[in-house]
Write an enzyme that holds these catalytic residues in place. Structure first.
Site, short mmCIF file in Angstrom:
data_model
loop_
_atom_site.label_atom_id
_atom_site.label_comp_id
_atom_site.label_asym_id
_atom_site.label_seq_id
_atom_site.Cartn_x
_atom_site.Cartn_y
_atom_site.Cartn_z
N CYS A 71 48.64 37.30 33.73
CA CYS A 71 47.18 37.45 33.86
C CYS A 71 46.64 38.49 32.87
CB CYS A 71 46.88 37.87 35.31
SG CYS A 71 45.26 38.56 35.58
N CYS B 139 44.60 41.34 34.35
CA CYS B 139 45.49 42.25 35.08
C CYS B 139 46.08 43.29 34.12
CB CYS B 139 46.62 41.48 35.76
SG CYS B 139 46.06 40.28 36.98
#
Length: 98
Positions: free
Chosen positions: A23, A26
């Site tokens: 991600c 993230c």
């Protein structure tokens, strides 16, 4: 090793970051969380949960997208947000629930 409930069942706020290695947002959030920890120090715990390695826990908290952050105090979820937030926004949310 502590269980999740032992970790979040503390008087101090515990920020849980549900994330994934693949991600992009993230990865962007990781240094922001470090800055938050540097500013707030021992007044908050920040833990990172990889949703791919902890699928049951992610399902238990209905995590549908990453990053999703949950703030716990005394074992109770007091705040939830999906997506990125700035360091200042995160600091103010944690202070509000301290």
């Amino acid at each position: 090793m502590s269980t999740f409930s032992e970790i979040v069942n503390k008087e101090l706020p515990v920020l849980v970051d549900f994330s994934a290695a693949w991600c992009g947002p993230c990865q962007t959030l990781a240094p922001i969380l470090k800055q938050v920890k540097d500013e707030l120090g021992a007044t908050v715990s920040i833990i990172k949960i990889d949703i791919d390695k902890n699928q049951a826990l992610a399902a238990q908290f209905h995590v549908r997208s990453v990053p999703t952050m949950l703030l716990f105090k005394n074992g109770q979820q007091v705040w939830r947000q999906s997506g990125l937030l700035s360091k200042n926004d995160l600091v103010s949310v944690i202070k509000k629930h301290s």
